[in-house]
Design a protein around this motif. Structure first.
Motif, PDB file in Angstrom:
ATOM      1  N   TYR A 168     -29.382 -18.418   9.628  1.00 33.83           N
ATOM      2  CA  TYR A 168     -28.190 -17.723   9.160  1.00 33.83           C
ATOM      3  C   TYR A 168     -28.515 -16.668   8.117  1.00 33.83           C
ATOM      4  N   ARG A 169     -29.793 -16.523   7.809  1.00 27.20           N
ATOM      5  CA  ARG A 169     -30.236 -15.536   6.822  1.00 27.20           C
ATOM      6  C   ARG A 169     -29.495 -15.708   5.495  1.00 27.20           C
ATOM      7  N   SER A 170     -29.315 -16.930   5.091  1.00 21.43           N
ATOM      8  CA  SER A 170     -28.631 -17.213   3.838  1.00 21.43           C
ATOM      9  C   SER A 170     -29.205 -18.481   3.231  1.00 21.43           C
ATOM     10  N   SER A 171     -28.880 -18.725   1.983  1.00 17.22           N
ATOM     11  CA  SER A 171     -29.381 -19.903   1.293  1.00 17.22           C
ATOM     12  C   SER A 171     -28.585 -21.131   1.696  1.00 17.22           C
ATOM     13  N   ARG A 172     -29.126 -22.304   1.384  1.00 16.13           N
ATOM     14  CA  ARG A 172     -28.422 -23.539   1.681  1.00 16.13           C
ATOM     15  C   ARG A 172     -27.107 -23.621   0.906  1.00 16.13           C
ATOM     16  N   LEU A 173     -27.105 -23.112  -0.316  1.00 12.10           N
ATOM     17  CA  LEU A 173     -25.890 -23.166  -1.121  1.00 12.10           C
ATOM     18  C   LEU A 173     -24.770 -22.345  -0.488  1.00 12.10           C
ATOM     19  N   GLU A 174     -25.106 -21.210   0.103  1.00 11.85           N
ATOM     20  CA  GLU A 174     -24.090 -20.399   0.773  1.00 11.85           C
ATOM     21  C   GLU A 174     -23.510 -21.134   1.976  1.00 11.85           C
ATOM     22  N   LEU A 175     -24.351 -21.900   2.670  1.00  9.20           N
ATOM     23  CA  LEU A 175     -23.855 -22.688   3.794  1.00  9.20           C
ATOM     24  C   LEU A 175     -22.929 -23.799   3.316  1.00  9.20           C
ATOM     25  N   TYR A 176     -23.276 -24.410   2.200  1.00  7.49           N
ATOM     26  CA  TYR A 176     -22.395 -25.434   1.633  1.00  7.49           C
ATOM     27  C   TYR A 176     -21.048 -24.822   1.242  1.00  7.49           C
ATOM     28  N   ARG A 177     -21.070 -23.644   0.639  1.00 10.40           N
ATOM     29  CA  ARG A 177     -19.817 -22.981   0.263  1.00 10.40           C
ATOM     30  C   ARG A 177     -18.962 -22.694   1.494  1.00 10.40           C
ATOM     31  N   LYS A 178     -19.618 -22.316   2.559  1.00 11.19           N
ATOM     32  CA  LYS A 178     -18.884 -21.943   3.764  1.00 11.19           C
ATOM     33  C   LYS A 178     -18.192 -23.140   4.399  1.00 11.19           C
ATOM     34  N   GLU A 179     -18.832 -24.317   4.369  1.00  8.35           N
ATOM     35  CA  GLU A 179     -18.311 -25.449   5.122  1.00  8.35           C
ATOM     36  C   GLU A 179     -17.659 -26.535   4.267  1.00  8.35           C
ATOM     37  N   TRP A 180     -18.038 -26.633   2.989  1.00  9.50           N
ATOM     38  CA  TRP A 180     -17.606 -27.791   2.214  1.00  9.50           C
ATOM     39  C   TRP A 180     -16.820 -27.446   0.955  1.00  9.50           C
ATOM     40  N   LEU A 181     -16.672 -26.191   0.650  1.00  9.91           N
ATOM     41  CA  LEU A 181     -15.978 -25.823  -0.583  1.00  9.91           C
ATOM     42  C   LEU A 181     -14.465 -25.973  -0.413  1.00  9.91           C
ATOM     43  N   ASN A 182     -13.860 -26.762  -1.298  1.00 11.79           N
ATOM     44  CA  ASN A 182     -12.403 -26.930  -1.321  1.00 11.79           C
ATOM     45  C   ASN A 182     -11.800 -26.006  -2.372  1.00 11.79           C
ATOM     46  N   GLU A 183     -10.560 -25.613  -2.149  1.00 13.53           N
ATOM     47  CA  GLU A 183      -9.883 -24.731  -3.104  1.00 13.53           C
ATOM     48  C   GLU A 183      -8.442 -25.186  -3.293  1.00 13.53           C
ATOM     49  N   LEU A 184      -8.040 -25.221  -4.541  1.00 16.78           N
ATOM     50  CA  LEU A 184      -6.671 -25.592  -4.898  1.00 16.78           C
ATOM     51  C   LEU A 184      -6.106 -24.508  -5.804  1.00 16.78           C
ATOM     52  N   GLU A 185      -5.037 -23.862  -5.352  1.00 13.61           N
ATOM     53  CA  GLU A 185      -4.423 -22.776  -6.112  1.00 13.61           C
ATOM     54  C   GLU A 185      -2.964 -23.103  -6.403  1.00 13.61           C
ATOM     55  N   LEU A 186      -2.576 -22.883  -7.642  1.00 11.60           N
ATOM     56  CA  LEU A 186      -1.180 -22.991  -8.053  1.00 11.60           C
ATOM     57  C   LEU A 186      -0.793 -21.669  -8.692  1.00 11.60           C
ATOM     58  N   ASP A 187       0.237 -21.051  -8.173  1.00 10.62           N
ATOM     59  CA  ASP A 187       0.651 -19.738  -8.656  1.00 10.62           C
ATOM     60  C   ASP A 187       2.115 -19.782  -9.067  1.00 10.62           C
ATOM     61  N   ASP A 188       2.359 -19.535 -10.357  1.00  8.54           N
ATOM     62  CA  ASP A 188       3.721 -19.438 -10.875  1.00  8.54           C
ATOM     63  C   ASP A 188       4.517 -20.728 -10.654  1.00  8.54           C
ATOM     64  N   LYS A 189       3.855 -21.871 -10.858  1.00  7.63           N
ATOM     65  CA  LYS A 189       4.504 -23.161 -10.632  1.00  7.63           C
ATOM     66  C   LYS A 189       4.825 -23.912 -11.928  1.00  7.63           C
ATOM     67  N   ILE A 190       4.099 -23.636 -13.000  1.00  5.41           N
ATOM     68  CA  ILE A 190       4.181 -24.474 -14.195  1.00  5.41           C
ATOM     69  C   ILE A 190       4.538 -23.619 -15.406  1.00  5.41           C
ATOM     70  N   GLN A 191       5.474 -24.107 -16.213  1.00  2.19           N
ATOM     71  CA  GLN A 191       5.851 -23.446 -17.458  1.00  2.19           C
ATOM     72  C   GLN A 191       5.234 -24.180 -18.645  1.00  2.19           C
ATOM     73  N   ILE A 192       4.688 -23.392 -19.566  1.00  3.66           N
ATOM     74  CA  ILE A 192       4.135 -23.939 -20.801  1.00  3.66           C
ATOM     75  C   ILE A 192       5.091 -23.558 -21.928  1.00  3.66           C
ATOM     76  N   HIS A 193       5.861 -24.524 -22.380  1.00  2.00           N
ATOM     77  CA  HIS A 193       6.882 -24.259 -23.385  1.00  2.00           C
ATOM     78  C   HIS A 193       6.253 -24.030 -24.765  1.00  2.00           C
ATOM     79  N   PRO A 194       6.941 -23.306 -25.634  1.00  2.00           N
ATOM     80  CA  PRO A 194       6.373 -22.976 -26.955  1.00  2.00           C
ATOM     81  C   PRO A 194       6.000 -24.187 -27.801  1.00  2.00           C
ATOM     82  N   LYS A 195       6.631 -25.336 -27.559  1.00  2.00           N
ATOM     83  CA  LYS A 195       6.352 -26.515 -28.380  1.00  2.00           C
ATOM     84  C   LYS A 195       5.215 -27.377 -27.833  1.00  2.00           C
TER      85      LYS A 195
END
Length: 279
Positions: A168-195
């Motif tokens: 694949y002309r890439s490192s083992r770490l790049e292959l791990y990123r391609k197949e095993w990397l999980n991602e969790l994104e939260l956008d505009d879901k949580i409010q941090i109150h002043p207190k």
């Protein structure tokens, strides 16, 4: 024999004008549009209107999957507007989260991580459920909860990782990123109150696993404004810059083109006709 070359000269003249306009646009108008919009953006949204906190700067309180999973916590320190707001250093050392005093914030979360089974069992599935809990530790108030499916690494799972990485002309770490990397994104879901003075994150799985986080994982705190346009500019900074620079560039180009073409047209009318006689 008479040959009228006025049309050729006029074509050369207007071509020179067009080239001049293109060079002016590339080297003067576009940089000017970038500088003007950047200045406007900073005036509308100060540099401390958003704060990026690397996830590895949070304190890890617990590492026991059978009880509470992975628990990360950090204190929130509110800074008065009269003082400069410190930025979180990306050095992997635990440090407080600095936010402005008396300001409501919105929080965006981006986690990139690998999941590894702690015990090698062929009967276990590579698909595992991960539960995320976010709460205010001092107030004991739950802010957010979400469950998502993730994939966990095991030696028995047949993938391209068993093939030499040179194929694949890439490192083992790049292959791990391609197949095993999980991602969790939260956008505009949580409010941090002043207190709020603390925030905790708990990630847990039912099965015994280990989570390995990528350095790019982090949390973004941004000031919440009652104006929708300001919130859009904070959430979508790159899109805002792209649209804003394009509008500034279009406006400056239009004004310059109208002025330049009007001047060139007036000058062209005053030029005498060019006719040459060739016998």
């Amino acid at each position: 024999m008479k040959i009228n070359i006025s049309h050729i000269l006029r074509l050369v003249q207007w071509s020179a004008y067009a080239c001049t306009l293109l060079l002016v646009k590339l080297f003067i108008i576009f940089p000017l549009a970038v500088l003007l919009f950047h200045d406007l953006y900073l005036r509308l949204l100060p540099a401390d209107s958003s704060n990026w906190v690397p996830f590895d700067t949070l304190r890890e309180l617990k590492h026991d999957w059978s009880e509470t999973g992975w628990r990360f916590s950090q204190d929130i320190k509110r800074i008065d507007a009269d003082y400069e707001l410190p930025k979180a250093l990306d050095n992997g050392i635990s440090q407080p989260i600095y936010l402005r005093d008396h300001i409501l914030y919105k929080m965006d979360l981006n986690l990139q991580f690998y999941c590894v089974h702690l015990f090698n069992d062929k009967q276990k599935s590579n698909l595992v459920e991960l539960e995320l809990l976010i709460f205010d530790r001092l107030a004991k108030h739950k802010l957010f909860r979400k469950r998502i499916p993730i994939i966990c690494l095991s030696e028995e799972y047949p993938t391209a990782l068993g093939v030499p990485s040179s194929k694949y002309r890439s490192s083992r770490l790049e292959l791990y990123r391609k197949e095993w990397l999980n991602e969790l994104e939260l956008d505009d879901k949580i409010q941090i109150h002043p207190k709020m003075r603390s925030i905790d994150f708990v990630l847990q799985t039912v099965e015994p696993t280990q989570l390995i986080f990528e350095p790019e994982s982090g949390i973004k705190f941004r000031m919440h404004s009652p104006q929708g346009l300001i919130n859009f500019m904070l959430r979508w900074r790159r899109t805002t810059y792209f649209v804003g620079i394009a509008l500034f560039d279009l406006a400056i180009t239009t004004l310059f083109s109208i002025t330049a073409l009007s001047t060139f047209a007036l000058v062209s009318k005053k030029l005498p006709g060019n006719e040459r006689k060739i016998s």
